[in-house]
Design an enzyme around this catalytic site. Sequence first.
Site, PDB file in Angstrom:
ATOM      1  N   ALA A  58       1.040  -0.915  -0.038  1.00 43.51           N
ATOM      2  CA  ALA A  58      -0.228   0.026  -0.255  1.00 43.51           C
ATOM      3  C   ALA A  58       1.226   0.963   0.338  1.00 43.51           C
ATOM      4  O   ALA A  58       2.285   0.769   0.206  1.00 43.51           O
ATOM      5  CB  ALA A  58      -1.252  -0.334   1.052  1.00 43.51           C
ATOM      6  N   HIS A  59      -0.204   2.298  -0.172  1.00 43.15           N
ATOM      7  CA  HIS A  59       0.551   3.706  -0.064  1.00 43.15           C
ATOM      8  C   HIS A  59       1.821   4.013   0.786  1.00 43.15           C
ATOM      9  O   HIS A  59       1.112   3.914   2.071  1.00 43.15           O
ATOM     10  CB  HIS A  59      -0.331   4.546  -0.184  1.00 43.15           C
ATOM     11  CG  HIS A  59      -0.969   5.073   0.402  1.00 43.15           C
ATOM     12  ND1 HIS A  59      -1.853   6.115   0.455  1.00 43.15           N
ATOM     13  CD2 HIS A  59      -1.601   4.267   1.976  1.00 43.15           C
ATOM     14  CE1 HIS A  59      -3.087   5.626   1.329  1.00 43.15           C
ATOM     15  NE2 HIS A  59      -2.620   5.157   1.950  1.00 43.15           N
ATOM     16  N   ASN A  60       2.948   4.138   1.099  1.00 37.89           N
ATOM     17  CA  ASN A  60       3.673   5.310   1.788  1.00 37.89           C
ATOM     18  C   ASN A  60       4.560   3.613   2.973  1.00 37.89           C
ATOM     19  O   ASN A  60       5.346   4.170   3.726  1.00 37.89           O
ATOM     20  CB  ASN A  60       2.988   6.088   2.363  1.00 37.89           C
ATOM     21  CG  ASN A  60       2.271   7.129   1.721  1.00 37.89           C
ATOM     22  OD1 ASN A  60       1.226   7.290   1.590  1.00 37.89           O
ATOM     23  ND2 ASN A  60       3.564   8.319   1.937  1.00 37.89           N
TER      24      ASN A  60
END
Length: 345
Positions: free
Chosen positions: A239-241
Amino acid sequence: MEFTARQIADFIKGRIEGDENATVHTFSKIEEGVPGAISFLSSPKYAHYLDSTEASIILVDDSIAIDKPVRPTLIYVRNVRDCIARLLQLYASSMPQKKGISEKASISPTAKIGENAYVGPFAVIGDGAVIGDNAQIYPNVYVGDEVRIGDNVRLYPNVVVYHGCKLGNNVTIHAGSVIGADGFGFAPTPNGYDKIPQIGIVTIEDDVEIGANTCVDRSTMGSTYVRKGVKLDNLVQIAHNVDVGANTVMSAQVGIAGSTKIGEWCMFGGQAGISGHITIGDKVFLGAQSGVPSSLKSNQQLIGTPPMEKIPYFKSQALFQKLPEIYKQVNLLQKEIEELKKNKK
């Protein structure tokens, strides 16, 4: 290409028994051996196949004693699996690579393609994209605007790399994977969910391999990172980050929620799930289907949900299967205690 038993033995430092001039040009399992193939024997339970295999050369682990003559040439080595891996790498590197740019590819005039690169039919290379030397861009790959791709990168059919993402050298991404799609960012409102723009990128460092249909989402801002030497299986979600530490490996269907930091040299079994906004230390080994709700320190081998050490986990599972019987025993004991109390009165 053909290799002799002598050439192979010299390469892997093995000891030959049999015809050192025997030649091979392919690989096979020992039970499916054919003339001209090299196979291996790493466990004594497969030794009976030596009587029937048609393979020309067999790599044999030093720990296995062969006490009768056999037809194939044998090469004894200290670690069969390591030697097979080295030979497979040599075999793969000797295979010719595709070169040239297909007339059916769509390449922006502002894109730059390195030397000896291959771009297959219906691949699309966006504005300002840079592709390194010896890259292999297979048919139907999409490389977005301003993407940076290093040398010796291999993108198999239908890979998508969204705008601005960065791939290092010696990266392999298998068919259907998506690098840089929007992270799952939405803010709840009385009328529904407002999308939070994902303006960051994905950075994939050198020597990374990503399996088929895996997704690595772009960050809200900054970058999602897949560090040097990481290996991701098919159907993994990053997922993001997220920041995946160097040389970490993940089996199929692992899911990492947003903004989690994964340490170096971790190993996650299939379907492990990691919560968001936590930190996993270095050399953490998670068994299949583990669920991790909070941060973990380095150097642990865990399994379960929430994860626990392996031996206590397996003991707990053994007890869990006996719960119905234990429950009956507890009820009987409770009744006996109540009877004893009545009798004392």
